[in-house]
Design a protein around this motif. Structure first.
Motif, PDB file in Angstrom:
ATOM      1  N   ARG A  60      18.375  11.016  -6.321  1.00 38.30           N
ATOM      2  CA  ARG A  60      19.425  10.315  -5.898  1.00 38.30           C
ATOM      3  C   ARG A  60      19.282  10.374  -4.441  1.00 38.30           C
ATOM      4  N   GLY A  61      19.249   9.157  -3.521  1.00 37.61           N
ATOM      5  CA  GLY A  61      19.131   9.114  -2.269  1.00 37.61           C
ATOM      6  C   GLY A  61      17.792   8.896  -1.695  1.00 37.61           C
ATOM      7  N   LEU A  62      16.878   8.548  -2.781  1.00 38.07           N
ATOM      8  CA  LEU A  62      15.479   8.096  -2.411  1.00 38.07           C
ATOM      9  C   LEU A  62      15.753   6.681  -1.574  1.00 38.07           C
ATOM     10  N   PRO A  63      14.862   6.693  -0.656  1.00 37.70           N
ATOM     11  CA  PRO A  63      14.932   5.325   0.445  1.00 37.70           C
ATOM     12  C   PRO A  63      14.670   4.136  -0.559  1.00 37.70           C
ATOM     13  N   ALA A  64      15.281   3.130  -0.046  1.00 41.32           N
ATOM     14  CA  ALA A  64      14.713   1.810  -0.733  1.00 41.32           C
ATOM     15  C   ALA A  64      13.274   1.551  -0.552  1.00 41.32           C
ATOM     16  N   ALA A  65      12.695   1.625   0.335  1.00 37.70           N
ATOM     17  CA  ALA A  65      11.132   1.474   0.532  1.00 37.70           C
ATOM     18  C   ALA A  65      10.376   2.066  -0.474  1.00 37.70           C
ATOM     19  N   THR A  66      11.189   3.362  -0.742  1.00 36.73           N
ATOM     20  CA  THR A  66       9.890   4.156  -1.937  1.00 36.73           C
ATOM     21  C   THR A  66      10.387   3.416  -3.229  1.00 36.73           C
ATOM     22  N   ILE A  67      11.654   3.160  -3.291  1.00 40.93           N
ATOM     23  CA  ILE A  67      12.204   2.465  -4.580  1.00 40.93           C
ATOM     24  C   ILE A  67      11.376   1.181  -4.941  1.00 40.93           C
ATOM     25  N   THR A  68      11.134   0.432  -3.920  1.00 44.55           N
ATOM     26  CA  THR A  68      10.319  -0.700  -4.020  1.00 44.55           C
ATOM     27  C   THR A  68       8.905  -0.577  -4.443  1.00 44.55           C
ATOM     28  N   GLU A  69       8.331   0.599  -3.742  1.00 41.70           N
ATOM     29  CA  GLU A  69       7.004   0.859  -3.985  1.00 41.70           C
ATOM     30  C   GLU A  69       6.891   1.297  -5.440  1.00 41.70           C
ATOM     31  N   LEU A  70       7.921   1.963  -6.059  1.00 39.57           N
ATOM     32  CA  LEU A  70       7.923   2.296  -7.577  1.00 39.57           C
ATOM     33  C   LEU A  70       8.139   1.140  -8.303  1.00 39.57           C
ATOM     34  N   LEU A  71       8.988   0.303  -7.908  1.00 42.02           N
ATOM     35  CA  LEU A  71       8.920  -1.205  -8.655  1.00 42.02           C
ATOM     36  C   LEU A  71       7.919  -1.955  -8.684  1.00 42.02           C
ATOM     37  N   ASP A  72       6.839  -1.790  -7.541  1.00 43.33           N
ATOM     38  CA  ASP A  72       5.668  -2.471  -7.842  1.00 43.33           C
ATOM     39  C   ASP A  72       4.563  -1.909  -8.629  1.00 43.33           C
ATOM     40  N   SER A  73       4.944  -0.522  -9.124  1.00 38.42           N
ATOM     41  CA  SER A  73       3.894   0.032  -9.885  1.00 38.42           C
ATOM     42  C   SER A  73       3.522  -0.575 -11.001  1.00 38.42           C
ATOM     43  N   PRO A  74       2.414  -0.543 -11.637  1.00 38.56           N
ATOM     44  CA  PRO A  74       2.099  -1.265 -12.962  1.00 38.56           C
ATOM     45  C   PRO A  74       2.595  -0.171 -14.091  1.00 38.56           C
TER      46      PRO A  74
END
Length: 241
Positions: A60-74
């Protein structure tokens, strides 16, 4: 131990280490990842959802940029973890909910929320909850009107927030937009939400809808919707098709 300062690469590496190859193989079959199936090409490492939820609490508190990177993961589990963490950020005290909802909308439109479990863990507690607080479900009608399978399911499942608050109007507004869609995952979502409206709001919400529309419904949607009715009622509504 991972925390909100972790990089996306570190998180993915930790997920790979946690993975179970046997569970991954079962997940590939369960989530229909074969050629021509709805989850075609999705990759799994094999992690149980409770483990991912526990990890999301630590992130919790993970930055949006990191979340976006994870969402881009295969990796399916990386995208699921990203959505669980996004949800944790959304519900956190003093969070900028409008910001996190915008991140979620972008992820859906970009095709990152691309399996039924990813939709079902996020559409209600993020988008649905936000729209319920605003008192306006019209955005769900827009999502439900989309041709894209996952966007349409977001529109249906997002109505759960309204149903849980005693408001069946959202699913009754969405239903005419999707009742003719015979895709299995749309059928299941529609029947599920109608059933929940009957259980959580008023049984008459469900039966009144079925009295007027059972003949239009697909077999799967109707089966889900009548699941908790009596055998006699189930038979009567099925005979209307």
């Amino acid at each position: 131990m991972l925390d909100a300062a972790a990089s996306a690469a570190d998180i993915v590496a930790a997920l790979v280490d946690l993975g179970d190859p046997d569970r991954a193989a079962r997940s590939r079959s369960f989530f229909k990842t074969g050629p021509g199936e709805y989850g075609e090409g999705d990759e799994f490492v094999g992690i149980r959802v409770p483990e991912l939820r526990k990890l999301a609490g630590r992130l919790r508190g993970l930055p949006a940029a990191t979340i976006t990177e994870l969402l881009d993961s295969p990796l399916h589990e990386a995208r699921l973890l990203a959505l669980l963490t996004l949800t944790a950020n959304f519900v956190a005290r003093d969070s900028d909910q409008a910001f996190w909802v915008a991140q979620y909308r972008g992820a859906v439109r970009a095709g990152r929320v691309n399996n039924w479990d990813l939709v079902d863990c996020s559409a209600d507690p993020i988008l649905g909850a936000y729209l319920l607080a605003a008192g306006d479900f019209s955005e769900l009608l827009d999502w439900a009107s989309a041709e894209d399978l996952w966007q349409r399911r977001v529109g249906i499942v997002g109505t759960a927030a309204f149903i849980n608050a005693g408001r069946p109007d959202a699913i009754l507004g969405v239903a005419p937009l999707v009742v003719g869609d015979r895709r299995d995952l749309i059928q299941k979502a529609l029947g599920w939400m109608l059933r929940e409206a009957g259980k959580r709001v008023d049984r008459a919400v469900l039966t009144d809808y079925l009295d007027g529309h059972a003949a239009q419904m697909g077999r799967t949607a109707l089966s889900y919707a009548v699941e908790h009715l009596s055998p006699e009622e189930r038979a009567r509504y099925r005979a209307m098709r």
